[in-house]
Design an enzyme around this catalytic site. Sequence first.
Site, PDB file in Angstrom:
ATOM      1  CG  MET A 129      12.561  -5.048  10.738  1.00 20.86           C
ATOM      2  SD  MET A 129      11.682  -5.324   9.202  1.00 20.86           S
ATOM      3  CE  MET A 129      13.024  -5.584   8.071  1.00 20.86           C
ATOM      4  N   GLY A 130      15.398  -7.246  14.061  1.00 22.08           N
ATOM      5  CA  GLY A 130      16.149  -8.375  14.594  1.00 22.08           C
ATOM      6  C   GLY A 130      17.243  -8.845  13.669  1.00 22.08           C
ATOM      7  CG  LEU A 149      19.699  -7.566  16.898  1.00 17.23           C
ATOM      8  CD1 LEU A 149      19.750  -7.288  18.394  1.00 17.23           C
ATOM      9  CD2 LEU A 149      18.986  -6.441  16.163  1.00 17.23           C
ATOM     10  CG  HIS A 190      20.844  -4.067  14.213  1.00 20.79           C
ATOM     11  ND1 HIS A 190      21.094  -5.170  13.437  1.00 20.79           N
ATOM     12  CD2 HIS A 190      19.789  -3.440  13.633  1.00 20.79           C
ATOM     13  CE1 HIS A 190      20.235  -5.229  12.450  1.00 20.79           C
ATOM     14  NE2 HIS A 190      19.432  -4.196  12.526  1.00 20.79           N
ATOM     15  CE  LYS A 226      21.888  -1.625   5.528  1.00 19.37           C
ATOM     16  NZ  LYS A 226      20.910  -1.757   4.414  1.00 19.37           N
ATOM     17  CB  SER A 241      22.564  -5.397   5.209  1.00 19.40           C
ATOM     18  OG  SER A 241      21.268  -5.879   4.897  1.00 19.40           O
TER      19      SER A 241
END
Length: 277
Positions: free
Chosen positions: A26-27, A29, A33, A144, A180
């Site tokens: 969902m970007g 980053l 990621h 996660k 996160s």
Amino acid sequence: MQLISTIAELRTQLANQRAIAFVPTMGNLHEGHLDLMRQAREHGSCVVASIFVNPLQFGPSEDFDRYPRTLDADCASLQGLVDVVFAPAVNEMYPAQQTVFIEPPPVANELCGAARPGHFRGMATVVLKLLNIVQPQVALFGKKDYQQLHIIRQMVAQLNLPIRIIGGETVRAADGLALSSRNQYLNGAERAEAAFLNRTLQTMKSAILQGERDFERLQEQAVEALAARGWRVDYVAVRSQSDLRAASGSQRELVILAAARLGDTRLLDNAEVCLAG
Ligand code: PAF
């Protein structure tokens, strides 16, 4: 690296690719990621990342509107790591009202699903759409979001999708906080406190490794310890890794899952526990 926003253009671009490794995101980053992107390179000659904040997986009072959208910075950090970034607009993914959904397995109503009704239905639906659009041989997701990964594995297996799903290890800050995109909602004091969630899971893990099998008591102690420091706990649960059902004392592959809120920010974490024998 190509930045593509339409499904038609993406299909043309990927038409001759036979070994696509795909990382849906969902970007906004972070290193978690980027770690998945690096792993993806080991599994495909063409690495595709998607960036799409999926409205279907957010509840009406959740953070869809304020979820950080940082496409330019994301593209800069993906340079050299991926071949294609697919960043569709909402009306490209949902040109008409979505009336067909994936019905996830019953475990989707527990744990995070109990606090976020409909979340996994919306998540599984967009993941299936993305897998159909990109048609990868391999797709990678972070551990996660352990329950999410479990549901995706079930969906891919039970719907016979010819895609290998790989779970990437959680990447952590120096103090142990799982990375996160939502960590940036934390104020200074909350950020300092946030690592206590992982410490709590590690305390539980040590107790289990030392022979504790009263999981109910461990869960209660963890909830009390968190609540005493101002956390609002959604759940702390010891589950079996294979099906995410409540763990029994004889199982060897366990996972401790937790979700709890600091202020307005909901944090997730987990710890796998593998018992010898
Ligand atoms: O984990 C996420 O970022 C999202 O849930 C996913 C898998 C990209 C689906 O929107």
